[in-house]
Design a protein around this motif. Structure first.
Motif, mmCIF file in Angstrom:
data_model
loop_
_atom_site.group_PDB
_atom_site.id
_atom_site.type_symbol
_atom_site.label_atom_id
_atom_site.label_comp_id
_atom_site.label_asym_id
_atom_site.label_seq_id
_atom_site.Cartn_x
_atom_site.Cartn_y
_atom_site.Cartn_z
ATOM 1 N N HIS A 471 32.345 -23.602 6.728
ATOM 2 C CA HIS A 471 33.684 -23.060 6.961
ATOM 3 C C HIS A 471 34.034 -22.205 5.742
ATOM 4 O O HIS A 471 34.375 -22.724 4.683
ATOM 5 C CB HIS A 471 34.702 -24.184 7.137
ATOM 6 C CG HIS A 471 34.384 -25.115 8.266
ATOM 7 N ND1 HIS A 471 34.912 -24.958 9.531
ATOM 8 C CD2 HIS A 471 33.556 -26.193 8.340
ATOM 9 C CE1 HIS A 471 34.448 -25.901 10.323
ATOM 10 N NE2 HIS A 471 33.621 -26.665 9.628
ATOM 11 N N LEU A 472 33.927 -20.901 5.878
ATOM 12 C CA LEU A 472 34.074 -19.987 4.737
ATOM 13 C C LEU A 472 34.977 -18.830 5.091
ATOM 14 O O LEU A 472 34.905 -18.296 6.198
ATOM 15 C CB LEU A 472 32.692 -19.472 4.320
ATOM 16 C CG LEU A 472 32.590 -18.486 3.161
ATOM 17 C CD1 LEU A 472 31.260 -18.662 2.433
ATOM 18 C CD2 LEU A 472 32.713 -17.027 3.620
ATOM 19 N N LYS A 473 35.827 -18.443 4.159
ATOM 20 C CA LYS A 473 36.602 -17.217 4.354
ATOM 21 C C LYS A 473 36.697 -16.453 3.040
ATOM 22 O O LYS A 473 36.681 -17.025 1.954
ATOM 23 C CB LYS A 473 37.982 -17.511 4.928
ATOM 24 C CG LYS A 473 38.928 -18.309 4.072
ATOM 25 C CD LYS A 473 40.266 -18.457 4.794
ATOM 26 C CE LYS A 473 41.256 -19.282 3.978
ATOM 27 N NZ LYS A 473 42.563 -19.390 4.642
ATOM 28 N N HIS A 474 36.777 -15.130 3.173
ATOM 29 C CA HIS A 474 36.939 -14.246 2.033
ATOM 30 C C HIS A 474 38.432 -14.018 1.809
ATOM 31 O O HIS A 474 39.173 -13.743 2.759
ATOM 32 C CB HIS A 474 36.251 -12.905 2.297
ATOM 33 C CG HIS A 474 34.759 -12.982 2.315
ATOM 34 N ND1 HIS A 474 33.968 -12.468 1.316
ATOM 35 C CD2 HIS A 474 33.908 -13.533 3.217
ATOM 36 C CE1 HIS A 474 32.701 -12.689 1.603
ATOM 37 N NE2 HIS A 474 32.631 -13.330 2.755
ATOM 38 N N VAL A 475 38.868 -14.127 0.568
ATOM 39 C CA VAL A 475 40.286 -13.925 0.243
ATOM 40 C C VAL A 475 40.391 -13.060 -1.001
ATOM 41 O O VAL A 475 39.466 -12.991 -1.818
ATOM 42 C CB VAL A 475 41.024 -15.267 -0.004
ATOM 43 C CG1 VAL A 475 41.028 -16.129 1.237
ATOM 44 C CG2 VAL A 475 40.431 -16.025 -1.186
ATOM 45 N N ILE A 488 35.703 -16.280 -2.398
ATOM 46 C CA ILE A 488 35.386 -16.999 -1.161
ATOM 47 C C ILE A 488 35.851 -18.431 -1.341
ATOM 48 O O ILE A 488 35.852 -18.955 -2.466
ATOM 49 C CB ILE A 488 33.889 -16.975 -0.815
ATOM 50 C CG1 ILE A 488 33.038 -17.516 -1.967
ATOM 51 C CG2 ILE A 488 33.444 -15.597 -0.402
ATOM 52 C CD1 ILE A 488 31.579 -17.722 -1.636
ATOM 53 N N MET A 489 36.280 -19.051 -0.257
ATOM 54 C CA MET A 489 36.722 -20.440 -0.311
ATOM 55 C C MET A 489 36.350 -21.144 0.988
ATOM 56 O O MET A 489 36.176 -20.505 2.026
ATOM 57 C CB MET A 489 38.227 -20.538 -0.544
ATOM 58 C CG MET A 489 39.082 -19.887 0.528
ATOM 59 S SD MET A 489 40.855 -20.022 0.227
ATOM 60 C CE MET A 489 41.129 -21.759 0.589
ATOM 61 N N GLY A 490 36.231 -22.453 0.924
ATOM 62 C CA GLY A 490 35.931 -23.222 2.132
ATOM 63 C C GLY A 490 35.140 -24.468 1.821
ATOM 64 O O GLY A 490 35.143 -24.969 0.689
ATOM 65 N N TYR A 491 34.442 -24.966 2.828
ATOM 66 C CA TYR A 491 33.627 -26.161 2.642
ATOM 67 C C TYR A 491 32.450 -26.182 3.616
ATOM 68 O O TYR A 491 32.505 -25.555 4.686
ATOM 69 C CB TYR A 491 34.452 -27.440 2.774
ATOM 70 C CG TYR A 491 35.085 -27.661 4.139
ATOM 71 C CD1 TYR A 491 34.471 -28.471 5.089
ATOM 72 C CD2 TYR A 491 36.308 -27.077 4.469
ATOM 73 C CE1 TYR A 491 35.045 -28.680 6.323
ATOM 74 C CE2 TYR A 491 36.891 -27.286 5.701
ATOM 75 C CZ TYR A 491 36.258 -28.082 6.629
ATOM 76 O OH TYR A 491 36.837 -28.290 7.869
#
Length: 494
Positions: A471-475, A488-491
């Motif tokens: 589960h990753l998203k670019h911010v 990038i953040m997530g797990y």
């Protein structure tokens, strides 16, 4: 309602068991040969009902034509070519689709739309279009395709790669309905059957969220109700322009190399200090600098970190206890975001962080602390296999010597079903000024940040790490220095 939905979905899954078995046995490939014929007939009806919507969507395609040449359009998942009639005369079209059996119907539509120039038909998925050169097309079109691709973020990254700066991505996709509606109920209940009927189509995707996180310079998106069957009635339509280069590509490349060379020359004294061992003195000072910088970073990233760690507690083991290991814990800036009562094991290769780490431990008495291990992320041999529920890593993968080895160690120490949480700054998009600055000043940043690299595409290592879920998203991090703004953040779940 949720219970009824779950029961009905289970019933449909049971009814679809023969289809599951057919797919597992490899016999579903027969349907892939028949599917183009079915879609060809469905597309005629879809185009008739969505004619005005498509005409409105594609009316400004020509605005993205590069000077001195024809408009080049690449269509992902072109299918039978139902969008051709909406493209401006004289433009050049490249078609891609993972199903080669569409070619017969595609050629029929090509013959009916001879006002266009057709370059080639590429059999490839949206996630891997390596046969298409980078920055080679003006417009990418994607209609009713993001519902079937395996990885939407990877597809959008490929779109950004092949689009020239100043180009645009046009889309028209069906999406999940509002949770308060009966459409939402039936979408979830009938999804197992629809998946096979639509050759991998999913009606419950929140595709707009991926578009919002894709990093284009602008997003023009509308939610509409299409005059179609209720399962695919909710649609999103629009386009996303890609930021223009602030300098021509060749000029930017030459200037970047020259500036980086100058920066390397300026850091020569630091390089000499490193090879003579004198840079070790800075490693004693660095924890003090990092401790003070952490307060500012935490203030700016408070909401982001709180959102990241809000569901850590769900990975507690069967007796309710949660054992969390933080790789490269530094001064313990994440402690206040961890759930009450969990046990935290800290690791860091720099032993001089311990003084500041103890201060953070004293300020966060809601946690239980294990041993502080002075080890690198690549070699955590002191931690037993499958012994922790959660591993956390924030602003660490930018400075480790080998990202892939760290991720292998993370997988080794995580129990099955455990999770790896990450928040990392990464390299920016090549078309941006940030990308230029990251590459120019990285030699200096490396020493100031005790080995920190600003040009890593860390998400690629995470995608290749072999976790069962990612589960990753670019911010874009708010207010932090431009050098580390892309994050990038997530797990990932083991």
């Amino acid at each position: 309602m949720a219970f009824l939905q779950a029961c009905c979905t289970l019933v449909v899954n049971v009814l679809c068991l023969p289809l599951h078995l057919i797919q597992a046995a490899g016999l579903y490939e027969i349907y892939k040969r028949v599917f183009p014929m079915c879609l060809y007939r469905c597309s005629l009806l879809y185009n008739k009902k969505m004619y005005d919507k498509k005409k409105e969507l594609f009316r400004n395609l020509s605005e993205f034509n590069k000077p001195g040449g024809p408009l080049t359009i690449l269509e992902i998942g072109c299918g039978t070519g139902t969008n051709f009639e909406f493209y401006p005369p004289g433009c050049k079209v490249i078609c891609t689709d993972p199903n080669p059996h569409f070619q017969k119907y595609l050629e029929k539509n090509m013959g009916e739309n001879n006002q266009l120039s057709y370059e080639k038909f590429v059999v490839s998925s949206g996630e891997d279009m390596r046969s298409v050169e980078s920055e080679s097309v003006d417009v990418v079109v994607c209609t009713l395709v993001l519902c079937t691709v395996n990885n939407i973020p990877e597809t959008l990254r490929e779109v950004r790669r092949i689009l020239r700066p100043g180009g645009a991505f046009f889309f028209m996709e069906h999406v999940v309905a509002d949770p308060s509606t009966w459409s939402y109920f039936f979408q979830h209940v009938l999804q197992p059957f629809w998946y096979y009927f639509g050759d991998g189509c999913e009606v419950i995707r929140e595709t707009w969220k991926y578009l919002e996180a894709a990093g284009f310079s602008e997003l023009k998106l509308r939610h509409i109700e299409a005059p179609l069957v209720f399962l695919i009635k909710p649609h999103i339509v629009g386009y996303m322009p890609l930021e223009r280069l602030w300098l021509p590509h060749r000029m930017k490349s030459c200037l970047m190399k020259l500036c980086r060379l100058l920066c390397l020359m300026l850091t020569l004294p630091l390089y000499l200090m490193e090879i003579t061992g004198l840079f070790g003195m800075y490693k004693r000072l660095f924890p003090l600098l990092a401790y003070n910088i952490t307060f500012s970073y935490n203030d700016k990233m408070h909401e982001t970190k709180r959102d990241l760690f809000r569901n850590v507690g769900k990975f507690a083991n069967s007796d309710g206890a949660l054992c969390l290991l933080e790789v490269g814990c530094g001064s313990g800036a994440n402690f206040k975001f961890y759930p009450c009562g969990c046990t935290v094991v800290c690791t860091d290769p720099n032993p001089h962080f311990e003084k500041y780490l103890r201060m953070s431990m004293d300020a966060n008495t809601h946690l239980t602390y294990g041993t502080f291990l002075v080890v690198s992320g690549e070699d955590m041999a002191e931690v037993e296999d499958e012994s922790v529920d959660v591993v956390v890593c924030t602003l660490v993968l930018c400075s480790v010597a080998n990202v892939q080895r760290v991720l292998r160690e993370v997988r080794r120490i995580l129990r099955t079903g455990g999770a790896f949480y990450f928040l990392e700054h990464v390299v920016s998009d090549p078309s941006t000024c940030t990308y230029f600055l990251q590459h120019v000043f990285e030699p200096l940043w490396y020493y100031l940040g005790d080995g920190c690299m600003t040009t890593r595409a860390t998400w690629k290592d995470l995608e290749a790490a072999g976790f069962s879920e990612l589960h990753l998203k670019h911010v874009e991090a708010p207010e932090v220095t431009r050098m580390i703004r892309p994050h990038i953040m997530g797990y990932s779940i083991k």
